[in-house]
Design a protein around this motif. Structure first.
Motif, PDB file in Angstrom:
ATOM      1  N   UNK A  85       0.831  -1.204   0.000  1.00  0.00           N
ATOM      2  CA  UNK A  85       0.000   0.000   0.000  1.00  0.00           C
ATOM      3  C   UNK A  85       0.864   1.252   0.000  1.00  0.00           C
ATOM      4  N   UNK A  86       1.871   1.257   0.880  1.00  0.00           N
ATOM      5  CA  UNK A  86       2.724   2.449   0.978  1.00  0.00           C
ATOM      6  C   UNK A  86       3.497   2.668  -0.322  1.00  0.00           C
ATOM      7  N   UNK A  87       4.019   1.572  -0.910  1.00  0.00           N
ATOM      8  CA  UNK A  87       4.761   1.718  -2.171  1.00  0.00           C
ATOM      9  C   UNK A  87       3.857   2.220  -3.288  1.00  0.00           C
ATOM     10  N   UNK A  88       2.612   1.740  -3.283  1.00  0.00           N
ATOM     11  CA  UNK A  88       1.727   2.050  -4.414  1.00  0.00           C
ATOM     12  C   UNK A  88       1.187   3.468  -4.345  1.00  0.00           C
ATOM     13  N   UNK A  89       0.734   3.883  -3.158  1.00  0.00           N
ATOM     14  CA  UNK A  89       0.045   5.172  -3.077  1.00  0.00           C
ATOM     15  C   UNK A  89       1.002   6.314  -3.394  1.00  0.00           C
ATOM     16  N   UNK A  90       2.305   6.098  -3.131  1.00  0.00           N
ATOM     17  CA  UNK A  90       3.224   7.207  -3.390  1.00  0.00           C
ATOM     18  C   UNK A  90       3.925   7.052  -4.735  1.00  0.00           C
ATOM     19  N   UNK A  91       3.486   6.095  -5.561  1.00  0.00           N
ATOM     20  CA  UNK A  91       4.151   5.847  -6.846  1.00  0.00           C
ATOM     21  C   UNK A  91       4.146   7.110  -7.699  1.00  0.00           C
ATOM     22  N   UNK A  92       5.313   7.472  -8.186  1.00  0.00           N
ATOM     23  CA  UNK A  92       5.447   8.726  -8.914  1.00  0.00           C
ATOM     24  C   UNK A  92       6.113   8.470 -10.269  1.00  0.00           C
ATOM     25  N   UNK A 100      -3.595  11.743 -20.126  1.00  0.00           N
ATOM     26  CA  UNK A 100      -4.102  12.931 -20.812  1.00  0.00           C
ATOM     27  C   UNK A 100      -5.207  13.628 -20.012  1.00  0.00           C
ATOM     28  N   UNK A 101      -5.140  14.950 -20.030  1.00  0.00           N
ATOM     29  CA  UNK A 101      -6.127  15.771 -19.327  1.00  0.00           C
ATOM     30  C   UNK A 101      -6.302  15.334 -17.880  1.00  0.00           C
ATOM     31  N   UNK A 102      -5.183  15.135 -17.187  1.00  0.00           N
ATOM     32  CA  UNK A 102      -5.170  14.813 -15.759  1.00  0.00           C
ATOM     33  C   UNK A 102      -5.786  13.457 -15.422  1.00  0.00           C
ATOM     34  N   UNK A 103      -5.977  12.596 -16.421  1.00  0.00           N
ATOM     35  CA  UNK A 103      -6.644  11.320 -16.181  1.00  0.00           C
ATOM     36  C   UNK A 103      -5.828  10.397 -15.283  1.00  0.00           C
ATOM     37  N   UNK A 104      -4.522  10.589 -15.215  1.00  0.00           N
ATOM     38  CA  UNK A 104      -3.716   9.710 -14.371  1.00  0.00           C
ATOM     39  C   UNK A 104      -2.972  10.507 -13.304  1.00  0.00           C
ATOM     40  N   UNK A 105      -3.438  11.713 -13.052  1.00  0.00           N
ATOM     41  CA  UNK A 105      -2.796  12.546 -12.037  1.00  0.00           C
ATOM     42  C   UNK A 105      -3.181  12.041 -10.635  1.00  0.00           C
ATOM     43  N   UNK A 106      -2.186  11.757  -9.791  1.00  0.00           N
ATOM     44  CA  UNK A 106      -2.480  11.315  -8.428  1.00  0.00           C
ATOM     45  C   UNK A 106      -1.920  12.346  -7.443  1.00  0.00           C
ATOM     46  N   UNK A 107      -2.161  12.100  -6.152  1.00  0.00           N
ATOM     47  CA  UNK A 107      -1.604  13.005  -5.137  1.00  0.00           C
ATOM     48  C   UNK A 107      -0.100  13.193  -5.359  1.00  0.00           C
ATOM     49  N   UNK A 165       1.772  20.985   1.096  1.00  0.00           N
ATOM     50  CA  UNK A 165       0.469  20.697   1.700  1.00  0.00           C
ATOM     51  C   UNK A 165      -0.101  19.405   1.119  1.00  0.00           C
ATOM     52  N   UNK A 166      -0.026  19.272  -0.207  1.00  0.00           N
ATOM     53  CA  UNK A 166      -0.577  18.074  -0.841  1.00  0.00           C
ATOM     54  C   UNK A 166       0.217  16.829  -0.445  1.00  0.00           C
ATOM     55  N   UNK A 167       1.541  16.952  -0.354  1.00  0.00           N
ATOM     56  CA  UNK A 167       2.309  15.755   0.014  1.00  0.00           C
ATOM     57  C   UNK A 167       2.061  15.394   1.479  1.00  0.00           C
ATOM     58  N   UNK A 168       1.780  16.393   2.316  1.00  0.00           N
ATOM     59  CA  UNK A 168       1.427  16.060   3.699  1.00  0.00           C
ATOM     60  C   UNK A 168       0.088  15.340   3.767  1.00  0.00           C
ATOM     61  N   UNK A 169      -0.861  15.757   2.920  1.00  0.00           N
ATOM     62  CA  UNK A 169      -2.143  15.044   2.868  1.00  0.00           C
ATOM     63  C   UNK A 169      -1.892  13.591   2.475  1.00  0.00           C
ATOM     64  N   UNK A 170      -0.997  13.402   1.507  1.00  0.00           N
ATOM     65  CA  UNK A 170      -0.640  12.045   1.074  1.00  0.00           C
ATOM     66  C   UNK A 170      -0.042  11.246   2.236  1.00  0.00           C
ATOM     67  N   UNK A 171       0.849  11.894   3.000  1.00  0.00           N
ATOM     68  CA  UNK A 171       1.487  11.198   4.124  1.00  0.00           C
ATOM     69  C   UNK A 171       0.437  10.811   5.168  1.00  0.00           C
ATOM     70  N   UNK A 172      -0.482  11.747   5.458  1.00  0.00           N
ATOM     71  CA  UNK A 172      -1.505  11.463   6.471  1.00  0.00           C
ATOM     72  C   UNK A 172      -2.386  10.306   6.025  1.00  0.00           C
ATOM     73  N   UNK A 173      -2.825  10.335   4.755  1.00  0.00           N
ATOM     74  CA  UNK A 173      -3.673   9.255   4.253  1.00  0.00           C
ATOM     75  C   UNK A 173      -2.937   7.922   4.368  1.00  0.00           C
ATOM     76  N   UNK A 174      -1.650   7.888   3.951  1.00  0.00           N
ATOM     77  CA  UNK A 174      -0.943   6.609   4.029  1.00  0.00           C
ATOM     78  C   UNK A 174      -0.759   6.156   5.465  1.00  0.00           C
ATOM     79  N   UNK A 175      -0.455   7.108   6.378  1.00  0.00           N
ATOM     80  CA  UNK A 175      -0.272   6.728   7.782  1.00  0.00           C
ATOM     81  C   UNK A 175      -1.554   6.132   8.345  1.00  0.00           C
ATOM     82  N   UNK A 176      -2.690   6.787   8.070  1.00  0.00           N
ATOM     83  CA  UNK A 176      -3.959   6.320   8.631  1.00  0.00           C
ATOM     84  C   UNK A 176      -4.293   4.927   8.113  1.00  0.00           C
ATOM     85  N   UNK A 177      -4.208   4.761   6.782  1.00  0.00           N
ATOM     86  CA  UNK A 177      -4.573   3.459   6.219  1.00  0.00           C
ATOM     87  C   UNK A 177      -3.593   2.380   6.667  1.00  0.00           C
TER      88      UNK A 177
END
Lengths: 412, 325
Positions: free
Chosen positions: B253-260, B271-278, B297-309
């Motif tokens: 989960x941690x590896x996937x959610x932060x995949x960049x 195209x047109x933000x169709x694959x844009x993630x946090x 701010x957005x990367x902190x939201x990402x960190x919080x979501x990953x920590x919680x899950x």
């Protein structure tokens, strides 16, 4: 055992201090006693990591530095890491004496206050094209000079045009008709880059500007009309819809391999096109909305700037920048890099020596800096416009809706 | 020599064998112990300094940055006006945020679920040793060994709508080509497919290791009682494998959610933000748009979501294994 404990402590202390020191090394610069009249070493930083660009740039820098009794320490990092690295230098006050900046990034770096106004450093700007000086300006101050600039032109496959009996298009109407006539089998008539980010955006800018549009009024009728024309070429099947995932290099590959008969691209693709066997290509200025309109293409180029240091270093660095921009140095760069000299006389000499550069030189004389109308907002415009182009080509929205959303994004 | 004895007695904490020597030893013993504690501390210090510099400082900086208007000028002047929660409000209220959340959720959930089941299947398959199984198992590790940017570039070519090999095969067998990376409706699924391909070896290797740990006797005993095949899996393998499963799912989960890198290399978020993630949007805000406050701010939201899950996952999987009760 006592001694071994003590040695252990000493070792641990050493380890800590080494760790701590490693964090602060790499400094340099700082206040030094006046170096006037002495020989000094100037540092230069760019992203020319490829050969021969790196060596030829290094040679030109050294030649120019020799004139002011200085030597050059020339360093390059690849472009993807370049801006973060420069920001790091800005924050640690370890800026080089000569810094190269890609022109869309100039407003960002100039706004930091870390760069010197070149006119205050007595750099002579008389012989430059006005459009080229604009590229180096931010809020009416000249921060950088580009020895060479580039822009975008229309490339066409002479063989295919001759076979189809099509003239080189000069207006949008002709471009549309030519694209339709040249689309045959699995070959597309025309191609461009519409990939996410700057490459996809700036390929569209000539169409926006030539139609009287502005990057800051994306929902204006001129912009909607331009985007409608541009994307209809893809929706009608004359341009592959895959362009949303194609960089300018991908577009060049399609053109070079005969899968597209025309493309919008820059002169830096010329060496690759010349290396393609059996490809007979030509180039022209980008078609305009109506016959007689002036093509306005975005100017790109690498600017040399002088970050703030002490008076002596700044003065010598400014001389180096001026020297890099001298007529013969510019021509030398242009002949090896397929770029356009920003000096008028050198540009004319280039066309005489390399006739295939004529269209790009002509484009540059009426071009406008890429971030000329958006300035610091360029990054927002870039992201929003890129998404809008892709949304229309992929059938998510019509041009009007997509550009209204983009405009809202830029303003919000 | 004297000191050596003192250290020895001090270290063992014993009072010494003779009463007369005891007092003297106790005094020097304390000094030695202090010195040893100091030595211990100094030995730990590099690790503490390392963690502080490379983990604590960036995290704290990122949190502070997310409350500031942090732009390129900040790097030079050092001035970053405090804006409180404004960066978070801007990021969440951005029209793109819902899209990012949806994309991130689908990308993570779909990738992880499919990767897990395929990885589990392969791990069970290779658990039975057969001819060439070792070789095949190593070959399956290939996606893991290739640099991600290279495999993504190859996939990008294979998935090209016109000349990609996948569409050529589809057309050869009479099907229509799929606009893998060029249609906003398909692009996210395509990125998920590539991510699954990359993730399978990781899941397989760890689950395979877990399977090796299960004593063979359990299966023999169960077989005597008539439990084989599916029943053996359900009542022996799965309960005993569960702790490993929890680890795989949490790390996955941690590896996937932060995949960049994979998204950037395949579609750049389009195209047109169709694959844009946090993760990709945070990267673009910070390093393309130089808008470091919003990016943080957005990367902190990402960190919080990953920590919680991740925290929830670990909590659910707290029992050592199902057989233990």
């Amino acid at each position: 055992m006592k001694t071994s404990t003590r040695r252990g402590i000493a070792f641990a202390v050493a380890a800590v201090s080494i760790t701590a020191l490693a964090g602060c090394s790499g400094g340099g610069g700082g206040a030094a006693p006046s170096t006037e009249g002495e020989s000094i070493e100037l540092t230069a930083f760019d992203y020319y990591t490829d050969e021969p660009s790196h060596s030829t740039m290094g040679d030109r820098l050294s030649d120019c530095a020799a004139e002011v009794n200085a030597t050059i320490d020339h360093q390059s990092v690849p472009y993807p890491q370049y801006n973060p690295k420069v920001l790091q230098m800005v924050s640690t006050k370890t800026m080089p004496d000569l810094l190269m900046i890609n022109n869309p990034d100039l407003p960002q770096f100039a706004a930091t206050g870390a760069l010197r106004d070149l006119e205050k450093l007595d750099v002579d700007t008389d012989q430059f094209l006005e459009s080229v000086l604009e590229v180096g300006k931010y809020e009416d101050k000249l921060y950088g000079l580009a020895p060479n600039v580039n822009s975008l032109v229309l490339f066409y496959n002479k063989t295919m045009l001759a076979e189809a009996g099509v003239e080189v298009p000069t207006t949008w109407e002709e471009l549309g008709a030519a694209a339709a006539a040249l689309t045959q089998g699995d070959r597309y008539g025309f191609t461009y880059s519409a990939s996410t980010g700057t490459e996809g955006t700036w390929t569209f800018i000539p169409f926006l500007w030539s139609n009287g549009g502005s990057q800051l009024e994306l929902d204006a009728p001129e912009a909607v009309e331009a985007l409608t024309f541009y994307t209809d070429l893809a929706l009608d099947g004359y341009v592959s819809k895959s362009v949303v995932n194609w960089s300018q290099a991908d577009a060049k590959d399609q053109f070079a391999s005969g899968k597209a008969a025309m493309m919008i691209n820059g002169p830096w693709q010329i060496p690759a096109l010349n290396d393609t066997e059996g490809l007979d290509w030509g180039s022209a200025t980008i078609p305009v909305p109506e016959a007689g309109d002036t093509p306005i293409a975005p100017l790109g180029g690498e600017l040399w700037t002088v970050p703030a240091s002490d008076a002596d270093r700044e003065a010598r660095s400014a001389s180096v920048v001026a020297c890099l921009n001298s007529e013969d140095k510019q021509l030398e760069t242009a002949l090896t890099n397929n770029t356009v000299p920003s000096n008028k006389a050198a540009a004319e000499e280039l066309v005489a020596q390399q006739p295939e550069m004529a269209s790009i030189v002509e484009t540059v004389t009426t071009a406008y800096p890429l971030t000329g109308d958006s300035g610091l907002q360029w990054n927002d415009v870039n992201m929003a416009l890129s998404a809008a182009i892709q949304a229309v080509i992929s059938g998510q929205a019509d041009a009007q809706t997509a550009l209204e959303a983009a405009q809202a994004e830029v303003q919000g | 020599m004297d000191a050596d004895v003192a250290v020895a007695s001090g270290a063992t904490g014993a009072g010494g064998d003779s009463d007369t020597k005891a007092a003297a030893h106790a005094a020097s013993g304390r000094a030695v112990r202090r010195r040893q504690q100091l030595a211990t501390l100094l030995f730990i210090a590099p690790a503490i300094v390392f963690v502080a510099i490379f983990f604590a400082v960036p995290v704290v900086n990122n949190i502070i940055m997310s409350f500031q208007e942090f732009t390129t000028a900040t790097f030079y002047t050092g001035e970053a006006p405090w804006v409180g929660l404004q960066n978070y409000i801007d990021v969440v209220l951005d029209p793109l945020f819902a899209r990012l959340t949806w994309n991130t959720g689908i990308f993570t959930f779909a990738s992880l679920t499919v990767t897990f089941f395929i990885g589990l299947g392969l791990a069970l398959f290779f658990d039975k040793t057969f001819r060439l199984s070792g070789l095949l198992r190593s070959l399956l590790l290939l996606p893991w060994l290739l640099p991600l940017v290279i495999s993504a570039a190859v996939w990008r070519r294979m998935m090209d709508e016109g000349s990609g090999i996948i569409n050529q095969i589809l057309r050869a067998i009479g099907l229509n080509g799929v606009p893998w990376l060029t249609s906003p409706d398909v692009a996210l699924a395509s990125v998920v497919i590539v991510n699954i391909w990359i993730g399978i070896p990781f899941v397989m290797v760890i689950l395979y290791g877990g399977l090796q740990e299960i004593p063979r006797e359990f299966y023999e005993a169960a077989a005597l009682d008539g439990a084989t095949g599916w029943r053996a899996f359900w009542f022996i393998t799965w309960p005993l494998l569960r702790p490993v499963v929890v680890v795989v799912l949490t790390l996955g989960f941690i590896y996937t959610i932060r995949a960049l890198d994979i998204v950037l290399a395949l579609t750049g978020g389009g195209p047109a933000n169709a694959t844009q993630t946090y993760a990709t949007e945070a990267y673009q805000l910070s390093f393309i748009g130089f808008d470091f406050g919003h990016g943080a701010a957005l990367s902190n939201i990402l960190i919080i979501v990953s920590l919680v899950v991740a925290g929830l996952q670990l909590r659910v999987g707290r029992r050592p294994n199902d057989l233990a009760g």
